[in-house]
Design an enzyme around this catalytic site. Structure first.
Site, PDB file in Angstrom:
ATOM      1  N   GLU A  71      70.553  33.927  30.424  1.00  0.00           N
ATOM      2  CA  GLU A  71      69.968  34.915  31.314  1.00  0.00           C
ATOM      3  C   GLU A  71      69.448  34.125  32.520  1.00  0.00           C
ATOM      4  OE1 GLU A  71      66.686  38.276  30.648  1.00  0.00           O
ATOM      5  OE2 GLU A  71      67.261  37.232  28.830  1.00  0.00           O
ATOM      6  N   ARG A 306      67.746  26.606  15.942  1.00  0.00           N
ATOM      7  CA  ARG A 306      67.446  26.095  17.279  1.00  0.00           C
ATOM      8  C   ARG A 306      66.834  24.706  17.222  1.00  0.00           C
ATOM      9  NH1 ARG A 306      65.120  30.114  20.409  1.00  0.00           N
ATOM     10  NH2 ARG A 306      64.061  28.646  21.779  1.00  0.00           N
ATOM     11  N   LYS A 316      61.329  29.386  27.796  1.00  0.00           N
ATOM     12  CA  LYS A 316      61.390  29.508  29.248  1.00  0.00           C
ATOM     13  C   LYS A 316      60.110  30.124  29.790  1.00  0.00           C
ATOM     14  CE  LYS A 316      65.729  31.021  29.572  1.00  0.00           C
ATOM     15  NZ  LYS A 316      66.663  32.077  29.907  1.00  0.00           N
TER      16      LYS A 316
HETATM   17  P1  ATP Z   1      64.113  31.239  26.002  1.00  0.00           P
HETATM   18  O1  ATP Z   1      63.505  31.913  24.807  1.00  0.00           O
HETATM   19  O2  ATP Z   1      63.633  29.827  26.201  1.00  0.00           O
HETATM   20  O3  ATP Z   1      64.027  32.044  27.246  1.00  0.00           O
HETATM   21  P2  ATP Z   1      66.757  32.143  25.349  1.00  0.00           P
HETATM   22  O4  ATP Z   1      67.153  31.991  23.943  1.00  0.00           O
HETATM   23  O5  ATP Z   1      66.350  33.496  25.794  1.00  0.00           O
HETATM   24  O6  ATP Z   1      65.673  31.038  25.662  1.00  0.00           O
HETATM   25  P3  ATP Z   1      68.980  32.313  27.184  1.00  0.00           P
HETATM   26  O7  ATP Z   1      68.981  31.650  28.506  1.00  0.00           O
HETATM   27  O8  ATP Z   1      68.852  33.787  27.136  1.00  0.00           O
HETATM   28  O9  ATP Z   1      67.884  31.582  26.301  1.00  0.00           O
HETATM   29  O10 ATP Z   1      70.246  31.910  26.324  1.00  0.00           O
HETATM   30  C1  ATP Z   1      71.051  30.764  26.402  1.00  0.00           C
HETATM   31  C2  ATP Z   1      71.491  30.254  25.037  1.00  0.00           C
HETATM   32  O11 ATP Z   1      70.745  29.093  24.683  1.00  0.00           O
HETATM   33  C3  ATP Z   1      71.297  31.255  23.906  1.00  0.00           C
HETATM   34  O12 ATP Z   1      72.481  31.348  23.164  1.00  0.00           O
HETATM   35  C4  ATP Z   1      70.178  30.677  23.081  1.00  0.00           C
HETATM   36  O13 ATP Z   1      70.315  31.002  21.752  1.00  0.00           O
HETATM   37  C5  ATP Z   1      70.308  29.170  23.352  1.00  0.00           C
HETATM   38  N1  ATP Z   1      69.042  28.472  23.147  1.00  0.00           N
HETATM   39  C6  ATP Z   1      67.850  28.747  23.692  1.00  0.00           C
HETATM   40  N2  ATP Z   1      66.887  27.926  23.212  1.00  0.00           N
HETATM   41  C7  ATP Z   1      67.493  27.086  22.332  1.00  0.00           C
HETATM   42  C8  ATP Z   1      67.051  26.005  21.472  1.00  0.00           C
HETATM   43  N3  ATP Z   1      65.769  25.598  21.443  1.00  0.00           N
HETATM   44  N4  ATP Z   1      67.974  25.393  20.692  1.00  0.00           N
HETATM   45  C9  ATP Z   1      69.259  25.767  20.730  1.00  0.00           C
HETATM   46  N5  ATP Z   1      69.739  26.773  21.490  1.00  0.00           N
HETATM   47  C10 ATP Z   1      68.883  27.443  22.290  1.00  0.00           C
HETATM   48 MG    MG Z   2      66.888  35.167  26.549  1.00  0.00          MG
END
Ligand code: ATP
Ligand code: MG
Length: 608
Positions: A71, A306, A316
């Site tokens: 995103e 994760r 984020k």
């Molecule tokens: P955040 O909660 O930090 O905003 P998110 O999961 O919403 O992160 P996105 O930018 O929406 O992140 O998604 C990008 C991809 O990165 C997703 O498939 C998510 O599952 C993955 N991702 C995010 N954080 C981690 C992590 N700590 N380890 C592995 N993969 C991750």
């Molecule tokens: Mg997200």
């Protein structure tokens, strides 16, 4: 934020293709699918699209398709780096293609700054998306028309209905883990009635929040995500791509499976928190394949655990809070676990690939020790970072007999290897050149007026080697009125210059690093430490701001040898005896003196 320089001129790293790779459950699944030909019959029309679009295409040249769907609402962090390594790495290793797709279905939060930083981060990690180095990323918002059409299909097939309950009613009627949900009074409307209402929603006839479209599945399902999830909501917001075309927007859980299917994704890999969404993912795609809207076979979702690293926050939202509350200097502050921050700290793409391999890919949760991250960088820089002398806490040392034995004002040229152990099969870089004269800078800790037991460096009566220079014998020191040592005094031992015949005849127990006063250069050195004092700063709902380390940055004025003063931004060095440092990619060139950031110490200091 401070202004990270564009990265387009940086050549992509060959993605550490030579990093040893262990098998894992995802590799096993893909290997088994390739063997069984699960996805062999797929067609690909050259761009995302519905069943008819792909049916007109060629057999897909990509053996698998994976995707990375961020995103664009913030900067990527070290957890995303893992997800990138998984998705792009698997596609690369198995003859596939990985899609970069901006998941921009939420109209409010996107920003072009984030879009650009995500593109840069993926390139920097050594990957290209969508099958060619010049391809444009996909955007989920380009699929809004299809998503709307799919919603009308679901309504017509009796799989969706417009619900006019209030938010509170819907929440109350959803039930909980122990209690089944209650059917909405609007659930039994006919498809025709629902279609009419849904079109009114689209046409702006109803207020935001007045009603939602819900999938009609099972209000008694043990999986709460299957209790008629909302799939469309009314939201009057201008979207960065589609402007004011829409006042209804699809929910993420509805949009995401379709995005995957339109792009002919085979393996849709995400983190474990989406496990409970998988039944809805499958349900939705089955319905739309059944209706002939999407091509079979459907993509399949797989979840992994994760990445969690001690002393590091990977959310984020929380990282944004650090930026907006000025707890750090920006998204690229070298203490931040963002990819731009890690990069500015001196992390290399290879070190992050190494971290990904060393932390493995599985469904088992857990915490990776911060020292594992640092170890990856140390191991990568060991054979790459040029060596240099830097005095971080300088005090002047004067060789009182220099003028007599060496000649008044004499400066003796010295050389040292830039890389004592170059990687196998590579030429060593040219050596470093500098001079030694009557006065040199040494580290304050290398002199003790009264040496503690076992101390081998400078104290009155002891001899040490100035590395690459001469053996000297300490004779004492001079202090100011406050007792602070201002000068260390020594005599040079003639005929002991490193590398000259007979230089080893005078035995010493220690060699210290130094920089000549005549050609040393002042530099700003930023000594970074962990950003948090608590190993799990945000665990269990703790306020992570409370565990911020007040000493996470100490700025010192150091004196460095001439070769370091010519460093290019981003260039990494080993300051001998001190650690690995990187020329700051932002401030190094703009300030009045060179700026170096501590990347990582020479030894693991975390076990203590
Ligand atoms: P955040 O909660 O930090 O905003 P998110 O999961 O919403 O992160 P996105 O930018 O929406 O992140 O998604 C990008 C991809 O990165 C997703 O498939 C998510 O599952 C993955 N991702 C995010 N954080 C981690 C992590 N700590 N380890 C592995 N993969 C991750
Ligand atoms: Mg997200």
């Amino acid at each position: 934020m401070s202004n990270p320089t564009p990265t387009s001129s940086t050549p992509a790293t060959p993605a550490a293709a030579d990093t040893p790779k262990l098998s894992n459950f995802l590799r096993q699944i893909i290997e088994s699918d390739l063997e069984k030909g699960t996805y062999a019959s797929r067609k690909w029309a050259g761009s995302p699209g519905d069943a008819a679009h792909h049916a007109a295409g060629q057999p897909d040249p990509a053996k698998i398709r994976t995707r990375f769907p961020p995103e664009p609402n913030g900067y990527l962090h070290i957890g995303h780096a893992k997800s990138i390594c998984i998705n792009f790495g698997l596609a690369r290793d198995y003859g596939g293609v990985c899609h970069l797709r901006f998941d921009d279905t939420n109209p409010e939060k996107e920003d072009i700054e984030y879009v650009n930083s995500i593109r840069d981060a993926i390139k920097w990690l050594g990957f290209d998306w969508n099958g060619s180095p010049n391809a444009e990323p996909y955007q989920a918002s380009d699929y809004f028309d299809f998503m709307y059409r799919a919603a009308e299909y679901l309504i017509e097939a009796g799989h969706a209905y417009v619900d006019e309950q209030t938010v509170a009613q819907m929440r109350d009627n959803r039930g909980d883990f122990g209690k089944p949900g209650v059917n909405s009074p609007f659930r039994s409307r006919t498809p025709a009635e629902n279609l009419e209402r849904f079109r009114e929603m689209r046409d702006g006839k109803h207020e935001d929040g007045a009603m939602v479209l819900r999938a009609k599945i099972d209000m008694a399902s043990p999986n709460i995500n299957m209790r008629d999830p909302a799939i469309y909501r009314i939201r009057r917001a201008t979207h960065h791509n589609t402007g004011d075309t829409w006042c209804i927007y699809p929910m993420y859980t509805y949009a995401h499976p379709m995005e995957d299917a339109l792009e002919q994704i085979t393996h849709s890999i995400c983190t474990l928190e989406f496990e409970d969404q998988r039944p809805f993912y499958d349900w939705l795609l089955e319905r739309l394949i059944e209706g002939g809207l999407l091509a079979a076979p459907a993509p399949h979702q797989y979840e992994f655990s994760r990445l969690n690293i001690t002393y590091v926050i990977t959310s984020k939202r929380k990282l944004a809070q650090l930026v907006y509350d000025h707890k750090v200097t920006g998204w690229d502050d070298p203490r931040m676990p963002t990819i731009v921050g890690l990069r500015r700290r001196g992390y290399t793409p290879e070190s992050l690939h190494l971290l990904h391999e060393r932390t493995g890919t599985s469904k088992a949760g857990g915490w990776t020790d911060y020292s594992t991250l640092e170890g990856c960088l140390r191991d990568d820089l060991e054979t790459k970072a040029l060596r240099g002398f830097a005095v971080l806490n300088p005090v002047k040392l004067t060789m009182t007999n220099w003028d007599d034995v060496m000649g008044v004002g004499h400066l003796e040229p010295c050389t040292q290897p830039a890389l004592p152990h170059p990687p196998e099969g590579t030429e060593p870089p040219p050596p470093r050149h500098f001079t030694i004269g009557k006065e040199v800078w040494i580290d304050r800790e290398d002199f003790e007026e009264v040496p503690p037991k076992g101390y081998k460096r400078l104290f009155p009566g002891n001899k040490v080697r100035l590395k690459g220079g001469y053996v000297i014998e300490c004779t004492g020191c001079i202090k100011d009125i406050n007792g602070v040592i201002t000068d260390v005094l020594a005599t040079v031992v003639p005929d002991t210059k490193s590398g000259t015949p007979g230089s080893e005849t005078v035995k010493v127990k220690a060699a210290i690093t130094w920089v000549g006063v005549a050609n040393g250069v002042n530099a700003e050195v930023r000594m970074y430490d962990r950003l948090f004092l608590d190993a799990q700063p945000d665990a269990g709902g703790k306020d992570f701001i409370e565990s911020l380390n007040p000493n996470s940055l100490k700025v010192v004025t150091a004196i460095v040898e001439p070769s370091l003063a010519n460093a290019l931004p981003d260039q990494k060095f080993q300051f001998e005896r001190h650690g690995y440092f990187v020329a700051d990619r932002v401030d190094h060139v703009t300030g009045s003196k060179p700026v170096f950031n501590l990347a990582v110490g020479l030894k693991d200091s975390w076990g203590k």
